[in-house]
Write an enzyme that holds these catalytic residues in place. Structure first.
Site, mmCIF file in Angstrom:
data_model
loop_
_atom_site.group_PDB
_atom_site.id
_atom_site.type_symbol
_atom_site.label_atom_id
_atom_site.label_comp_id
_atom_site.label_asym_id
_atom_site.label_seq_id
_atom_site.Cartn_x
_atom_site.Cartn_y
_atom_site.Cartn_z
ATOM 1 C CB THR A 116 11.098 14.849 -19.930
ATOM 2 O OG1 THR A 116 11.548 13.792 -19.078
ATOM 3 C CG2 THR A 116 9.722 14.506 -20.479
ATOM 4 C CD GLU A 123 14.612 23.783 -14.477
ATOM 5 O OE1 GLU A 123 14.467 23.553 -13.257
ATOM 6 O OE2 GLU A 123 14.847 22.891 -15.304
#
Ligand code: DER
Length: 225
Positions: free
Chosen positions: A31, A105
């Site tokens: 995504t 992340e």
């Protein structure tokens, strides 16, 4: 999971939130990849942006589409981080780490002024129920498995698909997927996992996301905390 069309809508909407001169955290996964591709097109149209990748994959894709990249250590701050999630709840607590990139992340997400999750409806849940990925120092794995069991979790070493043996992260560590069942208090579990010796990073992102862009069949729903 959701459709590519839903993911594309979410990713492209997040890329529209990037302003000229921004430093952008480039998340990992299919995504977030749509956001990176959209940023590449915006750079072709003259957008001035610097990308901070969160994995080998996101750095490679950024390079391919022409988004300038810098390493995390080379920048002062990040204006906006865009990243996917494996599951998120109504408070925007998220489980990440499906791509085994959650250590970097989380550093990028925490350093960013804003974090936007780019997701599809299949990621939404009233209560988080998926396994929580842990990045673990290899030698510490048995000790971590015992500590996770004491916390009520069942650990599974993440095996690689096209390599014999386990997944090895960009940082050279192993991944344990830990099933705790429904997670009613993500913050409490997050702090318990963070204090387990040998856990480099866990995949619970609590209190980090400012918004979730949920790509649907006919648009994007923006959810906030
Ligand atoms: O690894 C991650 O945390 C990714 O964001 C990931 O799990 C979401 O990937 P997807 O957008 O391909 O579902």
């Amino acid at each position: 999971g959701g459709s590519d069309e839903q993911k594309r809508r979410a990713g492209e909407r997040a890329a529209e939130a990037v302003e000229d001169g921004d430093v952008v955290g480039l998340g990992t996964g299919s995504t977030a990849a749509y956001a990176i591709r959209a940023l590449g097109r915006a750079v072709d149209d003259g957008l001035d942006v610097v990308g901070i990748p969160t994995s080998f994959d996101s750095r490679q894709l950024a390079r391919e589409v022409g988004v300038p990249v810098r390493s995390l250590e080379a920048i002062e701050g990040i204006d906006l981080a865009i990243d996917g999630a494996d599951q998120f709840d109504s408070q925007l607590a998220a489980i990440k780490g499906g791509g085994a990139a959650h250590a970097r992340e989380k550093v990028v997400a925490a350093a960013a002024d804003r974090l936007v999750l780019v997701v599809d409806p299949s990621k939404s849940a009233a209560t988080l129920t998926r396994s929580v990925p842990l990045e673990v120092l290899p030698d510490a794995r048995p000790a971590v498995e015992r500590d996770v069991a004491d916390l009520g979790g069942a650990s599974t070493l993440r095996r690689a698909e096209r390599k014999d043996g386990p997944v090895v992260t960009d940082n050279g560590n192993l991944v344990l997927d830990c099933d705790f069942g429904p997670i009613d208090d993500p913050g409490r579990l997050a702090s318990s996992l963070a204090s387990v010796p040998g856990v480099v990073e866990h995949g619970l992102f609590v209190g980090l996301a400012d918004a979730a862009y949920v790509g649907t069949d006919d648009g994007v729903e923006v959810r906030t905390r």
